[in-house]
Design a protein around this motif. Structure first.
Motif, PDB file in Angstrom:
ATOM      1  N   PRO A 220       0.827  -1.209   0.000  1.00 11.72           N
ATOM      2  CA  PRO A 220       0.000   0.000   0.000  1.00 11.72           C
ATOM      3  C   PRO A 220       0.856   1.251   0.000  1.00 11.72           C
ATOM      4  O   PRO A 220       2.000   1.237   0.459  1.00 11.72           O
ATOM      5  CB  PRO A 220      -0.811  -0.117   1.287  1.00 11.72           C
ATOM      6  CG  PRO A 220      -0.043  -1.060   2.140  1.00 11.72           C
ATOM      7  CD  PRO A 220       0.697  -1.983   1.229  1.00 11.72           C
ATOM      8  N   ALA A 221       0.297   2.347  -0.527  1.00  8.79           N
ATOM      9  CA  ALA A 221       1.030   3.613  -0.573  1.00  8.79           C
ATOM     10  C   ALA A 221       1.388   4.076   0.835  1.00  8.79           C
ATOM     11  O   ALA A 221       2.456   4.640   1.068  1.00  8.79           O
ATOM     12  CB  ALA A 221       0.197   4.667  -1.290  1.00  8.79           C
ATOM     13  N   SER A 222       0.479   3.859   1.777  1.00  6.90           N
ATOM     14  CA  SER A 222       0.730   4.203   3.169  1.00  6.90           C
ATOM     15  C   SER A 222       0.862   2.898   3.952  1.00  6.90           C
ATOM     16  O   SER A 222      -0.119   2.170   4.115  1.00  6.90           O
ATOM     17  CB  SER A 222      -0.436   5.034   3.722  1.00  6.90           C
ATOM     18  OG  SER A 222      -0.218   5.344   5.066  1.00  6.90           O
ATOM     19  N   PRO A 223       2.070   2.553   4.409  1.00 10.16           N
ATOM     20  CA  PRO A 223       2.282   1.250   5.044  1.00 10.16           C
ATOM     21  C   PRO A 223       1.428   1.069   6.291  1.00 10.16           C
ATOM     22  O   PRO A 223       1.275   1.995   7.079  1.00 10.16           O
ATOM     23  CB  PRO A 223       3.761   1.258   5.415  1.00 10.16           C
ATOM     24  CG  PRO A 223       4.369   2.418   4.734  1.00 10.16           C
ATOM     25  CD  PRO A 223       3.282   3.367   4.395  1.00 10.16           C
ATOM     26  N   PRO A 224       0.866  -0.140   6.485  1.00  8.18           N
ATOM     27  CA  PRO A 224       0.138  -0.419   7.729  1.00  8.18           C
ATOM     28  C   PRO A 224       1.090  -0.337   8.925  1.00  8.18           C
ATOM     29  O   PRO A 224       2.294  -0.532   8.791  1.00  8.18           O
ATOM     30  CB  PRO A 224      -0.365  -1.850   7.544  1.00  8.18           C
ATOM     31  CG  PRO A 224      -0.205  -2.156   6.097  1.00  8.18           C
ATOM     32  CD  PRO A 224       0.876  -1.275   5.577  1.00  8.18           C
ATOM     33  N   HIS A 225       0.525  -0.041  10.081  1.00 12.18           N
ATOM     34  CA  HIS A 225       1.301   0.116  11.316  1.00 12.18           C
ATOM     35  C   HIS A 225       0.624  -0.746  12.381  1.00 12.18           C
ATOM     36  O   HIS A 225      -0.558  -0.559  12.664  1.00 12.18           O
ATOM     37  CB  HIS A 225       1.294   1.592  11.727  1.00 12.18           C
ATOM     38  CG  HIS A 225       2.254   1.922  12.807  1.00 12.18           C
ATOM     39  ND1 HIS A 225       3.297   2.794  12.621  1.00 12.18           N
ATOM     40  CD2 HIS A 225       2.364   1.510  14.089  1.00 12.18           C
ATOM     41  CE1 HIS A 225       3.986   2.909  13.745  1.00 12.18           C
ATOM     42  NE2 HIS A 225       3.431   2.137  14.644  1.00 12.18           N
TER      43      HIS A 225
ATOM     44  N   THR B 139       4.609  -3.793   6.196  1.00 10.51           N
ATOM     45  CA  THR B 139       4.053  -3.289   7.456  1.00 10.51           C
ATOM     46  C   THR B 139       5.155  -2.791   8.392  1.00 10.51           C
ATOM     47  O   THR B 139       6.233  -3.376   8.472  1.00 10.51           O
ATOM     48  CB  THR B 139       3.247  -4.395   8.162  1.00 10.51           C
ATOM     49  OG1 THR B 139       2.130  -4.740   7.335  1.00 10.51           O
ATOM     50  CG2 THR B 139       2.747  -3.956   9.522  1.00 10.51           C
TER      51      THR B 139
ATOM     52  N   THR C  23      10.463  -2.074   9.755  1.00  5.39           N
ATOM     53  CA  THR C  23       9.611  -2.315   8.595  1.00  5.39           C
ATOM     54  C   THR C  23       9.960  -3.678   8.015  1.00  5.39           C
ATOM     55  O   THR C  23      11.125  -3.972   7.753  1.00  5.39           O
ATOM     56  CB  THR C  23       9.818  -1.226   7.519  1.00  5.39           C
ATOM     57  OG1 THR C  23       9.496   0.047   8.086  1.00  5.39           O
ATOM     58  CG2 THR C  23       8.928  -1.468   6.315  1.00  5.39           C
TER      59      THR C  23
ATOM     60  N   ASP D 213       9.541  -6.017   4.940  1.00  4.89           N
ATOM     61  CA  ASP D 213       9.127  -5.970   3.534  1.00  4.89           C
ATOM     62  C   ASP D 213       9.476  -7.224   2.740  1.00  4.89           C
ATOM     63  O   ASP D 213       9.363  -7.245   1.525  1.00  4.89           O
ATOM     64  CB  ASP D 213       9.688  -4.733   2.845  1.00  4.89           C
ATOM     65  CG  ASP D 213      11.190  -4.605   3.011  1.00  4.89           C
ATOM     66  OD1 ASP D 213      11.829  -5.590   3.427  1.00  4.89           O
ATOM     67  OD2 ASP D 213      11.723  -3.524   2.724  1.00  4.89           O
TER      68      ASP D 213
END
Length: 196
Positions: free
Chosen positions: A52-57, A78, A116, A118
């Motif tokens: 996603p453009a805005s990484p989940p947290h 994430t 993070t 990935d």
């Protein structure tokens, strides 16, 4: 003001339309006849989803000398925040090559550290101060997964219609795969049975 209200109404209609085109998959998971608590049931998509453009947290806590949750499934990309809710120091590290073998150093009460993740795979998380502390973060290519509850139940909501492969993991990948065809709405029940 009317434009804002109109925009909100359009957004709600779009969200409703997207939800109407999504299904839920649920069921139970057992391993050797017992509920598969802390296993992860997940769906593999034909093509992996882009991050996603805005990484989940998400948060993995450290409380009562334990990582909470002990098993945490996340989507690739994430950001995992490790929070120290104990009144003692902890050190969070992972020897897993999937995670780049991170070491977040020693943190005192109330401190947070982030990493993070990935790369897909099993990330084993340890504390070198308290050897009994261990957790697993399962990094998945897809976005559709569920941790199995203590009673063996699982539920994966809001899955778009399509063909998926359902799999299960618990400290290692287990020999179960099933092709699942999900409709545009409603629910599909799949019981996962590993061994007898």
């Amino acid at each position: 003001m009317r434009r804002v209200a109109d925009a909100a109404m359009i957004g709600m209609c779009l969200l409703g339309a997207l939800s109407a085109r999504a299904a839920t998959i649920d069921g139970t998971a057992t391993i050797l006849g017992s509920p598969a608590a802390d296993a992860v049931v997940y769906l593999e998509e034909p093509q992996p989803s882009p991050p996603p453009a805005s990484p989940p947290h998400v948060v993995m806590d450290q409380k009562n000398l334990a990582f909470i949750p002990r098993v945490l499934p996340v989507a690739r990309g994430t950001i995992v925040e490790f929070t120290n809710s104990d009144d003692v120091q902890h050190n969070v590290f992972s020897p897993s090559s999937t995670s780049g073998k991170f070491n977040l150093g020693t943190s005192g009460p109330g401190a947070t550290r982030t990493v993070t993740l990935d790369q897909p795979g099993d990330v084993r998380v340890l504390c070198n101060i308290h050897m009994e502390m261990e957790a697993h973060i399962l990094v998945l290519d897809g976005r559709y997964f569920s941790t199995v509850a203590q009673d063996g139940s699982y539920r994966i909501p809001d899955v778009p219609a399509g063909t998926y492969t359902l799999k299960i993991w618990r400290t290692r990948w287990l020999p179960f795969t099933q092709t699942v065809e999900l409709p545009a709405s409603g629910s599909v029940r799949v019981n996962v049975v590993v061994g007898e």
